[in-house]
Design a protein around this motif. Sequence first.
Motif, PDB file in Angstrom:
ATOM      1  N   PRO A 112     -95.136  -5.750  48.153  1.00  0.00           N
ATOM      2  CA  PRO A 112     -95.819  -4.842  49.357  1.00  0.00           C
ATOM      3  C   PRO A 112     -95.065  -3.641  49.652  1.00  0.00           C
ATOM      4  CG  PRO A 112     -94.882  -7.227  50.120  1.00  0.00           C
ATOM      5  CD  PRO A 112     -94.726  -6.877  48.545  1.00  0.00           C
ATOM      6  N   GLY A 113     -95.826  -2.827  50.261  1.00  0.00           N
ATOM      7  CA  GLY A 113     -95.209  -1.584  50.651  1.00  0.00           C
ATOM      8  C   GLY A 113     -93.977  -2.117  51.659  1.00  0.00           C
ATOM      9  N   VAL A 114     -93.068  -1.201  51.486  1.00  0.00           N
ATOM     10  CA  VAL A 114     -91.679  -1.176  52.454  1.00  0.00           C
ATOM     11  C   VAL A 114     -92.235  -0.743  54.036  1.00  0.00           C
ATOM     12  CG1 VAL A 114     -89.703  -0.320  52.843  1.00  0.00           C
ATOM     13  CG2 VAL A 114     -90.273  -0.742  50.582  1.00  0.00           C
ATOM     14  N   ILE A 115     -91.755  -1.549  54.928  1.00  0.00           N
ATOM     15  CA  ILE A 115     -92.015  -1.387  56.316  1.00  0.00           C
ATOM     16  C   ILE A 115     -90.522  -0.989  56.871  1.00  0.00           C
ATOM     17  CG2 ILE A 115     -92.650  -2.295  58.555  1.00  0.00           C
ATOM     18  CD1 ILE A 115     -94.559  -4.192  57.075  1.00  0.00           C
ATOM     19  N   ASP A 116     -90.597   0.202  57.529  1.00  0.00           N
ATOM     20  CA  ASP A 116     -89.375   0.468  58.056  1.00  0.00           C
ATOM     21  C   ASP A 116     -89.625   0.363  59.603  1.00  0.00           C
ATOM     22  OD1 ASP A 116     -86.855   1.653  58.970  1.00  0.00           O
ATOM     23  OD2 ASP A 116     -87.071   3.718  58.139  1.00  0.00           O
ATOM     24  N   ASP A 364     -83.239   4.354  60.148  1.00  0.00           N
ATOM     25  CA  ASP A 364     -82.595   5.518  61.209  1.00  0.00           C
ATOM     26  C   ASP A 364     -82.369   6.534  60.767  1.00  0.00           C
ATOM     27  OD1 ASP A 364     -82.100   5.961  63.851  1.00  0.00           O
ATOM     28  OD2 ASP A 364     -79.758   5.436  63.819  1.00  0.00           O
ATOM     29  N   ASP A 365     -82.785   7.197  59.411  1.00  0.00           N
ATOM     30  CA  ASP A 365     -82.331   8.269  58.847  1.00  0.00           C
ATOM     31  C   ASP A 365     -83.577   8.554  57.795  1.00  0.00           C
ATOM     32  OD1 ASP A 365     -79.903   9.804  58.154  1.00  0.00           O
ATOM     33  OD2 ASP A 365     -80.645   9.082  56.198  1.00  0.00           O
ATOM     34  N   ILE A 369     -84.396   6.143  54.653  1.00  0.00           N
ATOM     35  CA  ILE A 369     -85.690   5.604  54.654  1.00  0.00           C
ATOM     36  C   ILE A 369     -86.273   5.837  52.944  1.00  0.00           C
ATOM     37  CG2 ILE A 369     -87.288   7.796  55.220  1.00  0.00           C
ATOM     38  CD1 ILE A 369     -89.071   5.982  56.900  1.00  0.00           C
ATOM     39  N   GLN A 370     -85.943   6.691  52.073  1.00  0.00           N
ATOM     40  CA  GLN A 370     -86.217   6.856  50.835  1.00  0.00           C
ATOM     41  C   GLN A 370     -85.648   6.017  49.974  1.00  0.00           C
ATOM     42  OE1 GLN A 370     -86.214  11.124  49.663  1.00  0.00           O
ATOM     43  NE2 GLN A 370     -85.947  11.737  51.992  1.00  0.00           N
ATOM     44  N   ARG A 371     -84.527   5.073  50.519  1.00  0.00           N
ATOM     45  CA  ARG A 371     -83.816   4.188  49.458  1.00  0.00           C
ATOM     46  C   ARG A 371     -83.733   2.803  50.032  1.00  0.00           C
ATOM     47  NH1 ARG A 371     -81.960   9.243  48.597  1.00  0.00           N
ATOM     48  NH2 ARG A 371     -80.597   9.095  50.567  1.00  0.00           N
ATOM     49  N   LEU A 372     -84.598   2.390  51.074  1.00  0.00           N
ATOM     50  CA  LEU A 372     -84.262   1.179  51.466  1.00  0.00           C
ATOM     51  C   LEU A 372     -84.181  -0.036  50.562  1.00  0.00           C
ATOM     52  CD1 LEU A 372     -86.512   1.461  54.629  1.00  0.00           C
ATOM     53  CD2 LEU A 372     -84.133   1.324  54.568  1.00  0.00           C
TER      54      LEU A 372
END
Length: 473
Positions: A112-116, A364-365, A369-372
């Motif tokens: 699934p798509g990542v959720i931040d 928080d960054d 967010i590009q590497r969760l």
Amino acid sequence: MIRSLFVLGAVAGLAACAQTGRTESAASKPPAQDGAPGKGKGYSHDPYPSTYRPYQGAPTLVTNVTIFDGEGGRIENGAVLFRDGKIVAVGQDLKPEAGMMTIDGRGKYVTPGVIDIHSHLGDYPSPGVQANSDGNEMTSPVTAEVWAEHSVWPQDPGFGRALVNGGVTTLQILPGSANLFGGRSVVVKNVYARTMQAMKFPGAPYGLKMACGENPKRVYGSKGRSPATRMGNIAVDRATWARAVEYKRRWEKYEEKGGEPPSRDIAMDTLRGVLDGEILVQNHCYRADEMAVVLDMAKEFGYHVSAFHHAVEAYKIADLLKANNTCAAVWADWYGFKMEAYDALPENLAILEKEGACAMIHSDDANGIQRLNQEVAKARASGIKAGFQISEEAAWRWLAINPAKALGIADKTGSLKPGKMADVVLWNGNPFSVYTRPEMVWVDGALLYNAADPKRRPVSDFELGQPGEGDVK
């Protein structure tokens, strides 16, 4: 004039490649406000409603992939079928239908798509200059009246980078943490749009950003005003909640018996929404002792804390979090940058998982967010090293269903289950590897990113005309 042409070209190009059915209706108007919000209106009611319309995506079948379903399930040599913006089936031996786009993902992974759950994109956009700094209303320790969405800049290049590099399809944008009551957060889909209304996740509850600890006491104590201590933080919190309870009582009396309506207070509208369970508290808090105090305060005034954010000491009170149905959104290994972040453990997520608490990663960054997916890989590796057995598919819940639960949208997204939004990522390898990147990303079943197709790489129109981005020939 050149800038205008770039913007129009970007919109037209994206619409063409996505076969868009998206509209942003100028006719969408909020209900008339007559000064009497009524039950469920005026505080949780949204006067800036979502105009989000999914892009039209082609019916798609992705086959021969390893699937993490987002809820702890794993399917080898599996397939995912979606159409009309929804997941239709997940399993093995799914057959393509006539005219369906079929993708052979042999050797690749689907999630699934990542959720931040914790982002400031749009409110602290790139370029990171003072003119774009709109995330912290540092004028009072209580600013429950402000809404993060009113600062969201849809042209922030960070949105596209989060999609392309991190597979992020949904994110919560929060006000900053200078204030005890920072204001309302907003949940958005990670799609190109001209307006924040067209990004807003349809039907997602609002959040209330709160903060405890060093930030509020430092910001306002340095100005010679309250709060200047942790006990001052809680004193101002309690006084504010007491006013909110009285505000709620006055409005309920009016709604039941009529008469002259009470005076409207926009900040209290938000807090009334929290007290009625329609707005979810998202609380910046590092130390375990402070989280425990906040949980007691929530019981005192009758509200619920949906999640503590940053929560570097959550591992100390995993049992309390579980008992209170409160989640913890944490980093993998950030620590030590201030005193309240000193007692962190890289096994934090693993301990929370073992104890049955709801836990997740967050950024928080704008870079993080590009590497969760890699942050989760680090947290899982730390847990395994400490003796906790955490499967890859279980760890993916930290990126998917758990943040969806904490945002109140788990019925709509967060896992690859039939009927949910087709927010899907095809990774070119194991997503826990530093060498792996998204190959394709779908939002509501529409292919918004394809690494093999330059036309399907979202670029902010703010960047058009820059070297390598939409140069005029």
